[in-house]
Design an enzyme around this catalytic site. Structure first.
Site, mmCIF file in Angstrom:
data_model
loop_
_atom_site.group_PDB
_atom_site.id
_atom_site.type_symbol
_atom_site.label_atom_id
_atom_site.label_comp_id
_atom_site.label_asym_id
_atom_site.label_seq_id
_atom_site.Cartn_x
_atom_site.Cartn_y
_atom_site.Cartn_z
ATOM 1 N N PRO A 1 84.891 42.166 50.664
ATOM 2 C CA PRO A 1 84.620 43.316 51.528
ATOM 3 C C PRO A 1 85.659 44.402 51.284
ATOM 4 O O PRO A 1 86.866 44.137 51.308
ATOM 5 C CB PRO A 1 84.734 42.736 52.939
ATOM 6 N N MET A 2 85.208 45.617 51.009
ATOM 7 C CA MET A 2 86.119 46.749 50.785
ATOM 8 C C MET A 2 85.622 47.942 51.590
ATOM 9 O O MET A 2 84.466 48.357 51.464
ATOM 10 C CB MET A 2 86.192 47.098 49.298
ATOM 11 N N GLN B 1 81.728 40.874 57.427
ATOM 12 C CA GLN B 1 83.143 40.644 57.714
ATOM 13 C C GLN B 1 83.527 41.361 59.004
ATOM 14 O O GLN B 1 83.230 42.545 59.184
ATOM 15 C CB GLN B 1 84.066 41.141 56.606
ATOM 16 N N CYS C 1 93.672 42.755 55.528
ATOM 17 C CA CYS C 1 93.807 44.200 55.356
ATOM 18 C C CYS C 1 95.265 44.629 55.516
ATOM 19 O O CYS C 1 95.887 44.335 56.539
ATOM 20 C CB CYS C 1 92.922 44.937 56.361
ATOM 21 N N LYS D 1 89.564 35.539 55.336
ATOM 22 C CA LYS D 1 90.230 36.077 54.156
ATOM 23 C C LYS D 1 91.605 36.551 54.601
ATOM 24 O O LYS D 1 91.734 37.246 55.613
ATOM 25 C CB LYS D 1 89.437 37.226 53.537
ATOM 26 N N GLY E 1 92.567 38.343 43.648
ATOM 27 C CA GLY E 1 93.693 39.116 43.135
ATOM 28 C C GLY E 1 93.752 39.122 41.632
ATOM 29 O O GLY E 1 93.831 38.064 40.998
ATOM 30 N N ASP E 2 93.689 40.319 41.046
ATOM 31 C CA ASP E 2 93.824 40.518 39.590
ATOM 32 C C ASP E 2 92.705 39.873 38.786
ATOM 33 O O ASP E 2 92.940 39.369 37.681
ATOM 34 C CB ASP E 2 95.184 40.019 39.102
ATOM 35 N N GLY F 1 87.440 41.961 44.086
ATOM 36 C CA GLY F 1 87.547 43.213 44.808
ATOM 37 C C GLY F 1 87.628 44.392 43.867
ATOM 38 O O GLY F 1 86.630 44.842 43.307
#
Length: 382
Positions: free
Chosen positions: A26-27, A82, A113, A153, A216-217, A239
């Site tokens: 979720p972004m 989310q 966040c 998350k 991540g990454d 993400g």
């Protein structure tokens, strides 16, 4: 080319099988219905695609913007929302509303966040530091969710001196959470530096009872395979790696199914996706101009690595109609092949930030006085 045998364990989120074990993170302002549609199209409908952040207070109050954000296309299944909240009662009401009105099939809770307007209220990645508050929110969410699976998350912690992820993972297990996703950065890192994949491996060892997803990454499908191999995690959450790259989900499906094929679209194909993305946004918002304006933030991500002059980039960043956008895209050298080095960091990358927290937040991880409904955000989407 890295490959992984296709006989991977199935990722189970409650009654839902996620195959391949890939989740769209979720972004805020990004993972709305149009972007989820694009990602699902490239994946052939495989994977799990989560809405942008929905604030529990705004949902309970039926905020107009929030009610639009929770809309799912008929083809989306399972429907994944989310939620963000800091007050157990408000979170519980939001979860019960989702259940009673059949608004989703899966609920994810945001404890990752890092943005100041969230953490300064004690929310997002700041909240797990207060262990009793985290436990109370998870207990209430699970109690109200009924048969709907609830996941979380989170990040490693506030900073390297205040890590929380192992305690939070254990609390999640004890309170009936279905799965946990860990972004291998602290709040202070924001999106800078390198994600700590070793922390993902440690969490997997610490909570073997439930699935652990790594985040991540992950800039390419091969990164996802490597994360699973190196950490033993049960799935990946993607993400920033898909910003301007919705076809990454097609690559991920190919990688996990063992085909090894990867997409490397020429600029002409990228331009077609850009125009479709802007079109979908206009249809979703109900206003073509507003859709194109909302799309502007995506332009630099889509064009990263391609030879596009600064003047044209500026022109594309101020378009306000599909005709204008399409005409300017046609002026590009559309025969350009996929550029070398086009993968890699996109979006915000600053790190080592001073974390905005409520006064005295770090004095006692068990003192939750003063945190309540007044700390809830009143708008969704971050």
């Amino acid at each position: 080319m890295t490959t992984l045998a296709p006989a991977l364990p199935q990722l189970r989120i409650g009654p839902h099988t996620v195959r391949p074990p890939v989740v769209l993170a979720p972004m805020a302002g990004i993972t709305n219905a149009p972007f989820r549609t694009l990602c699902r199209e490239f994946s052939g409908g495989k994977g799990l695609f989560v809405s942008e952040m929905i604030t529990t207070r705004a949902l309970v109050e039926r905020n107009e913007k929030t009610m639009q954000l929770i809309h799912f296309d008929a083809s989306e299944t399972p429907r994944s929302i989310q939620l963000y909240g800091v007050d157990p009662v408000t979170v519980g009401k939001a979860v019960r509303m989702i259940v009673d009105e059949d608004l989703a099939d899966h609920i994810d809770l945001n404890f990752g966040c890092p943005v100041p307007k969230v953490t300064r209220k004690g929310g997002g990645s700041a909240l797990p530091y207060k262990r009793p508050l985290l436990r109370a929110i998870l207990r209430e969410a699970v109690a109200q969710a009924g048969d709907l699976p609830v996941t979380i998350k989170m990040r490693k912690g506030i900073d390297d001196d205040h890590t929380t992820y192992l305690d939070a993972g254990r609390i999640a297990v004890e309170e009936g959470i279905t799965a946990v996703a860990l972004h291998g950065r602290t709040t202070a890192q924001h999106y800078g530096g390198t994600a700590d994949w070793d922390a993902i491996a440690r969490l997997k060892e610490h909570v073997p009872e439930i699935p652990v997803l790594g985040n991540g990454d992950i800039w390419s499908a091969d990164d996802a395979l490597r994360m699973m191999r190196e950490t033993g995690c049960d799935g990946v959450v993607v993400g920033r790696g898909c910003l301007g790259r919705p076809w990454l989900f097609g690559d991920l499906v190919s990688a996990f199914e063992g085909t090894g094929s990867r997409q490397a679209p020429a600029l002409r194909e990228v331009a077609d996706v850009m125009l479709r993305h802007a079109t979908l946004l206009g249809e979703w918002i109900g206003d073509e101009s507003r859709g194109v304006i909302d799309f502007r933030k995506h332009v630099a991500w889509y064009l990263k690595g391609f030879a596009v002059g600064s003047d044209m980039r500026r022109r594309l960043a101020v378009t306000s109609s599909l005709e204008e956008l399409g005409g300017q895209l046609q002026e590009l050298d559309l025969d350009q092949p996929w550029p070398d080095g086009a993968d890699g960091p996109r979006g915000r990358t600053s790190g080592n930030n001073r974390v905005a927290l409520p006064d005295g937040w770090l004095k006692d991880p068990y003192d939750c006085a003063g945190v309540g409904a007044d700390a809830e955000l009143d708008t969704s989407g971050g």
